[in-house]
Design a protein around this motif. Structure first.
Motif, PDB file in Angstrom:
ATOM      1  N   ARG A   1       2.941  -8.368  -8.267  1.00 10.71           N
ATOM      2  CA  ARG A   1       3.614  -7.196  -8.825  1.00 10.71           C
ATOM      3  C   ARG A   1       3.681  -7.224 -10.352  1.00 10.71           C
ATOM      4  NH1 ARG A   1       7.346  -7.428  -3.781  1.00 10.71           N
ATOM      5  NH2 ARG A   1       6.664  -5.546  -2.649  1.00 10.71           N
TER       6      ARG A   1
ATOM      7  N   THR B   1       1.060  -2.256  -8.331  1.00 13.04           N
ATOM      8  CA  THR B   1       2.138  -1.632  -7.570  1.00 13.04           C
ATOM      9  C   THR B   1       1.824  -1.791  -6.089  1.00 13.04           C
ATOM     10  OG1 THR B   1       2.555  -0.005  -9.300  1.00 13.04           O
ATOM     11  CG2 THR B   1       3.372   0.514  -7.096  1.00 13.04           C
TER      12      THR B   1
ATOM     13  N   THR C   1       2.946  -1.153  -2.076  1.00 15.42           N
ATOM     14  CA  THR C   1       3.739  -0.340  -1.157  1.00 15.42           C
ATOM     15  C   THR C   1       3.517  -0.852   0.255  1.00 15.42           C
ATOM     16  OG1 THR C   1       3.381   1.595  -2.575  1.00 15.42           O
ATOM     17  CG2 THR C   1       4.262   1.990  -0.363  1.00 15.42           C
TER      18      THR C   1
ATOM     19  N   TRP D   1       0.088  -4.527   2.193  1.00 14.42           N
ATOM     20  CA  TRP D   1       0.620  -3.619   1.187  1.00 14.42           C
ATOM     21  C   TRP D   1      -0.517  -2.780   0.611  1.00 14.42           C
ATOM     22  CZ3 TRP D   1       2.782  -8.165   2.401  1.00 14.42           C
ATOM     23  CH2 TRP D   1       4.184  -8.240   2.462  1.00 14.42           C
TER      24      TRP D   1
ATOM     25  N   ASP E   1      -1.586  -0.130  -5.574  1.00 15.26           N
ATOM     26  CA  ASP E   1      -1.608   1.022  -6.496  1.00 15.26           C
ATOM     27  C   ASP E   1      -1.802   2.332  -5.744  1.00 15.26           C
ATOM     28  OD1 ASP E   1      -1.216  -0.700  -8.614  1.00 15.26           O
ATOM     29  OD2 ASP E   1      -3.337  -0.828  -9.131  1.00 15.26           O
TER      30      ASP E   1
END
Length: 329
Positions: free
Chosen positions: A215, A219, A221, A236, A239
């Motif tokens: 991180r 980015t 998520t 994850w 970006d």
């Protein structure tokens, strides 16, 4: 089907083809290597194919992963893949390899029916690779991954273990490199499966450490439980996606409740878990004239006794006597 008392059904078979390896990774085995299995102890090619056929046609296995040791060291690998690809129903097939030798075998494996590969590579720095593996083969691994991608053994998944003081600063660089080459990167927490029994929980690089490092540049998520299913990797979006990065946190974030794997060692033993301390012998039944039905029954009985979890969080946890190279990853 391969059902256990907790309601889990195994559909994913991991098959170790050999305990031998041409690297000496510090988190797996000592520099001098190990006492390898004798040829007569190993399952023959025909025995391996027979057990996979039983698993696929009688026990509900839909995915087969060939592992080791280093499976590319198995002389009959291409033939084994070809025979398994002819099974009905046809299982999905993948291979976990260190990548050495993949450059010269990728196209033959694809033609035989292999779907994709996982390649272990922990560092972008050749000097660190040599320290970690005790071999100067970094370029061979890079070439092997590129050959697999070009042959269509995709997605090429890259497995990386971060070790304190060696490559623990490389997570962002590894991810940037993987994205540039269209590889799927997954970090794996170091597990207590080294032959030296030198693993220590204190000081290991955890999933939390890895995500914190990533991180600083990306980015992330979280995809969520529905997307993950029974897969060992939490993933994850990077970006915003569509590219992803995964973390397999067997130690700090165990996923035993969703496990759908059964394991076959190179000498024909069923293992219900990487961290199991007991095995069930199928090789003996094969060589004493056991029928497919009898062998399937032994396999079912073994999986019925699968424990709820790995036991890593139990103070009484005992590391398995057999190291990763013998078990199959």
């Amino acid at each position: 089907m391969l059902l256990d008392t907790y309601g889990r059904v195994a559909t994913d078979l991991r098959v170790s083809l050999t305990d031998r390896c041409n690297l000496r990774c510090t988190y797996c085995m000592p520099e001098e290597g190990l006492q390898w299995l004798g040829k007569s102890d190993l399952l023959t090619d025909d025995e391996i194919v027979r057990l996979i056929r039983i698993a696929v046609t009688r026990l509900g296995i839909t995915e087969v992963r060939f592992t080791g040791g280093e499976p590319l060291l198995r002389p009959g690998l291409v033939g084994i893949v070809e025979q398994c690809a002819a099974l009905e129903p046809r299982p999905k097939m993948s291979l976990t390899t260190n990548g050495i030798g993949l450059a010269r075998t990728a196209r033959a494996l694809k033609a035989a029916g292999l779907d994709r590969v996982n390649v272990s590579m922990d560092t972008l720095r050749p000097d660190v690779f040599k320290t970690l593996t005790r071999r100067d083969r970094h370029r061979d691994v890079l070439d092997g991954m590129a050959a697999a991608r070009d042959a269509g053994l995709t997605p090429v998944k890259v497995n990386a273990v971060l070790m304190p003081g060696l490559n623990d600063d490389e997570a962002p660089d590894l991810l940037a490199w993987a994205l540039a080459h269209e590889y799927e990167l997954r970090f794996i927490e170091q597990m207590p499966l080294d032959a030296q029994h030198g693993w220590k929980r204190d000081g290991m690089i955890t999933a939390g450490d890895i995500l914190e490092s990533l991180r600083t540049r990306f980015t992330l998520t979280e995809e969520g439980a529905e997307e993950r299913g029974s897969a060992p990797a939490e993933r994850w979006l990077v970006d915003g996606g569509p590219a992803t990065v995964g973390v397999i946190a067997s130690v700090t974030r165990p996923f035993c409740s969703a496990c759908d794997r059964t394991r076959l060692t190179a000498d024909g033993q069923v293992r219900t878990c990487l961290f199991a301390t007991e095995e069930s012998d199928l090789r003996g039944a094969l060589r004493s004239g056991g029928t497919d039905e009898e062998i399937a029954g032994l396999w079912k009985a073994a999986m019925w006794g699968k424990k709820a979890g790995s036991g890593l969080d139990d103070p009484s946890f005992l590391q398995p006597d057999r190291p990763m190279s013998a078990i199959g990853g």
